[in-house]
Design a protein around this motif. Structure first.
Motif, mmCIF file in Angstrom:
data_model
loop_
_atom_site.group_PDB
_atom_site.id
_atom_site.type_symbol
_atom_site.label_atom_id
_atom_site.label_comp_id
_atom_site.label_asym_id
_atom_site.label_seq_id
_atom_site.Cartn_x
_atom_site.Cartn_y
_atom_site.Cartn_z
ATOM 1 N N ASN A 177 0.832 -1.206 0.000
ATOM 2 C CA ASN A 177 0.000 0.000 0.000
ATOM 3 C C ASN A 177 0.870 1.261 0.000
ATOM 4 O O ASN A 177 0.551 2.252 -0.691
ATOM 5 C CB ASN A 177 -0.908 -0.023 1.225
ATOM 6 N N ASN A 178 1.967 1.224 0.757
ATOM 7 C CA ASN A 178 2.874 2.383 0.759
ATOM 8 C C ASN A 178 3.506 2.602 -0.618
ATOM 9 O O ASN A 178 3.710 3.738 -1.049
ATOM 10 C CB ASN A 178 3.967 2.188 1.810
ATOM 11 N N GLU A 179 3.833 1.495 -1.308
ATOM 12 C CA GLU A 179 4.377 1.635 -2.654
ATOM 13 C C GLU A 179 3.356 2.270 -3.596
ATOM 14 O O GLU A 179 3.706 3.113 -4.431
ATOM 15 C CB GLU A 179 4.823 0.272 -3.176
ATOM 16 N N ARG A 180 2.091 1.859 -3.471
ATOM 17 C CA ARG A 180 1.050 2.476 -4.307
ATOM 18 C C ARG A 180 0.889 3.959 -3.970
ATOM 19 O O ARG A 180 0.737 4.791 -4.877
ATOM 20 C CB ARG A 180 -0.274 1.730 -4.118
ATOM 21 N N ILE A 181 0.938 4.268 -2.674
ATOM 22 C CA ILE A 181 0.817 5.679 -2.297
ATOM 23 C C ILE A 181 2.004 6.481 -2.819
ATOM 24 O O ILE A 181 1.861 7.611 -3.297
ATOM 25 C CB ILE A 181 0.699 5.799 -0.757
ATOM 26 N N GLN A 182 3.211 5.867 -2.749
ATOM 27 C CA GLN A 182 4.388 6.557 -3.275
ATOM 28 C C GLN A 182 4.266 6.786 -4.778
ATOM 29 O O GLN A 182 4.670 7.832 -5.300
ATOM 30 C CB GLN A 182 5.638 5.735 -2.961
ATOM 31 N N ILE A 184 1.423 7.180 -6.339
ATOM 32 C CA ILE A 184 0.456 8.272 -6.487
ATOM 33 C C ILE A 184 1.118 9.620 -6.222
ATOM 34 O O ILE A 184 0.890 10.608 -6.924
ATOM 35 C CB ILE A 184 -0.743 8.042 -5.545
ATOM 36 N N ILE A 185 1.982 9.669 -5.193
ATOM 37 C CA ILE A 185 2.692 10.918 -4.884
ATOM 38 C C ILE A 185 3.587 11.331 -6.054
ATOM 39 O O ILE A 185 3.632 12.497 -6.448
ATOM 40 C CB ILE A 185 3.505 10.746 -3.584
ATOM 41 N N SER A 186 4.290 10.329 -6.631
ATOM 42 C CA SER A 186 5.139 10.641 -7.790
ATOM 43 C C SER A 186 4.303 11.149 -8.954
ATOM 44 O O SER A 186 4.692 12.104 -9.652
ATOM 45 C CB SER A 186 5.924 9.396 -8.208
ATOM 46 N N GLN A 187 3.133 10.522 -9.161
ATOM 47 C CA GLN A 187 2.253 10.983 -10.241
ATOM 48 C C GLN A 187 1.745 12.398 -9.971
ATOM 49 O O GLN A 187 1.647 13.217 -10.879
ATOM 50 C CB GLN A 187 1.090 10.004 -10.396
ATOM 51 N N LEU A 188 1.413 12.678 -8.702
ATOM 52 C CA LEU A 188 0.953 14.026 -8.360
ATOM 53 C C LEU A 188 2.059 15.050 -8.580
ATOM 54 O O LEU A 188 1.806 16.163 -9.068
ATOM 55 C CB LEU A 188 0.470 14.051 -6.906
ATOM 56 N N GLU A 189 3.282 14.694 -8.209
ATOM 57 C CA GLU A 189 4.392 15.616 -8.444
ATOM 58 C C GLU A 189 4.595 15.865 -9.929
ATOM 59 O O GLU A 189 4.838 16.993 -10.363
ATOM 60 C CB GLU A 189 5.668 15.052 -7.811
ATOM 61 N N GLU A 190 4.500 14.795 -10.733
ATOM 62 C CA GLU A 190 4.631 14.958 -12.182
ATOM 63 C C GLU A 190 3.494 15.815 -12.732
ATOM 64 O O GLU A 190 3.696 16.657 -13.621
ATOM 65 C CB GLU A 190 4.627 13.581 -12.845
ATOM 66 N N THR A 191 2.286 15.609 -12.179
ATOM 67 C CA THR A 191 1.153 16.432 -12.617
ATOM 68 C C THR A 191 1.369 17.891 -12.240
ATOM 69 O O THR A 191 1.028 18.804 -13.013
ATOM 70 C CB THR A 191 -0.140 15.902 -11.988
ATOM 71 N N CYS A 192 1.926 18.151 -11.066
ATOM 72 C CA CYS A 192 2.219 19.536 -10.664
ATOM 73 C C CYS A 192 3.199 20.183 -11.632
ATOM 74 O O CYS A 192 3.016 21.340 -12.050
ATOM 75 C CB CYS A 192 2.788 19.561 -9.242
ATOM 76 N N ARG A 193 4.237 19.441 -11.998
ATOM 77 C CA ARG A 193 5.197 19.991 -12.960
ATOM 78 C C ARG A 193 4.541 20.250 -14.310
ATOM 79 O O ARG A 193 4.810 21.264 -14.963
ATOM 80 C CB ARG A 193 6.378 19.035 -13.105
#
Length: 413
Positions: A177-182, A184-193
């Motif tokens: 679950n932590n890997e999936r959340i990580q 998602i966080i990476s995807q959110l960071e990419e979306t922010c960029r």
């Protein structure tokens, strides 16, 4: 703490490098001020104080340099060998070796503590069974005489392996679950960029579009101002020329008047009669101004250059982004409307043989014995539409908007 331990702690403080704040690392160099440093730390301080000296493979190759002792701030001058020219402190290195050996002997090895918890109700009994009903570990006396005599129990070993397996599965599930959340966080960071980059690009596009509109407005302003200046200069040139003609006529009549006054003073009748008849004819001609052009009323009016930008102003106030829910046809129509209302349709340049819509024909030719043409109604021009220049060969050409001066019949001599 024993005396030996206190001595070891005191010795350890003396063996701390003032740069890395750890125990000296061999080789240890002694400075001229008698303070000690790790050679690596001394090299780092020397390079920080002399940043422009070249280095090679971690060793300083220079013609010398200097730095300050971190303990007493005494200036240390080095030769061409750099910190490698400093003397090693073998005594301190030996003390470090002895300290490490003595510390390893006196330091007790940690013993694992295997203390088994005792039962709270029966203080002398160890917990050796597990109450399945209450889900708590307990002792045998609690099962026989205590609160768990009616409960189901199991050996600690069985429950231990069972719950350890469950905990391992939970840990694996939590890690996944932590890997999936990580992710998602990476995807959110990419979306922010991506949002940041897209926002900057769209702002640049909007600024570029407005710059094009500003350039188009400046171009149209220059064109319309040039047309006003052209007609203004043409009218001023005609009026100045007409003023010169009237001034010349006034000068001529003033001379005739002066000659007539002098003739009135002539006492000789024969001389008077010789000059009176031609003089009277000149005076009659001087009083006749029909051969001079006259400006009609409103010749100075420039109202036909009045503009009305209400439609364009309303269009500019409605400029907005394309709505995503509109159809393709609506989007095309909106783009055409925005371009037509904000940029304005370009006016075709006048032909080589024609004249501009608001530019008047030459005003110098006179139409003798002709009635004044009627002034057409003035329509305020807008930025989006301009009348085309009239063709010179058109038989039904409309009269020019400017009044043309007229003259009366020529005087009979």
């Amino acid at each position: 703490m024993s005396v030996q331990q206190q001595l070891m702690c005191s010795l350890e403080k003396q063996l701390i490098c003032p740069i890395c704040l750890e125990m000296f690392t061999k080789p240890v160099v002694i400075l001229p001020c008698q303070h000690n440093l790790c050679r690596k730390c001394a090299n780092d301080v020397f390079q920080a104080s002399n940043p422009y000296l070249s280095t090679r493979s971690g060793s300083t190759v220079t013609s010398g340099g200097r730095f300050r002792c971190p303990s007493c701030r005494h200036e240390v001058v080095l030769d061409r060998h750099g910190v490698y020219g400093l003397q090693r402190n073998l005594l301190v290195e030996n003390i470090i070796d002895m300290y490490k050996q003595g510390n390893s002997r006196t330091k007790p090895s940690p013993e694992p503590k295997l203390e088994q918890p005792m039962c709270e109700e029966h203080g002398d009994e160890k917990i050796n069974i597990y109450c399945v009903t209450c889900s708590v570990p307990t002792c045998s006396l609690c099962k026989v005489f205590g609160n768990h005599k009616d409960c189901e129990v199991a050996p600690l070993n069985n429950v231990f392996h069972q719950q350890k397996t469950e905990l391992t599965d939970c840990i694996s599930m939590l890690v996944g679950n932590n890997e999936r959340i990580q992710a998602i966080i990476s995807q959110l960071e990419e979306t922010c960029r991506a949002v940041d980059e897209n926002g900057r690009r769209q702002k640049s596009n909007v600024c570029e579009s407005f710059d094009h509109l500003f350039a188009l407005l400046e171009e149209k302003k220059g064109e319309m101002t040039l047309r006003i200046n052209s007609e203004q200069e043409e009218k001023l040139d005609y009026i100045r020329g007409l003023r010169r003609k009237y001034s010349e006529h006034l000068d001529n009549t003033a001379k005739v008047l002066e000659t007539a006054i002098q003739t009135m003073d002539e006492s000789e009748m024969a001389v008077f009669l010789q000059t009176a008849k031609p003089l009277i004819q000149k005076i009659v001609e001087g009083t006749n101004t029909s051969h001079l052009d006259k400006l009609q009323q409103g010749y100075e009016n420039m109202d036909h250059f009045t503009t009305n930008f209400d439609r364009q102003r309303r269009a500019l106030t409605k400029v907005d982004f394309i709505k995503p829910d509109e159809d393709d046809d609506d989007e095309d129509e909106d783009e055409v409307d925005v371009r037509a209302t904000t940029a304005g349709s370009r006016v075709e340049p006048p032909h080589a043989t024609g004249q501009s819509a608001n530019q008047q024909p030459p005003l110098s030719p006179l139409q003798l014995s002709a009635p004044s043409p009627q002034r057409p109604p003035e329509v305020p021009p807008t930025i989006t539409s301009q009348p085309k220049p009239p063709s010179p060969s058109s038989p039904t050409q409309a009269p020019p908007p400017l009044p043309i001066p007229t003259t009366g019949p020529a005087p009979q001599v």
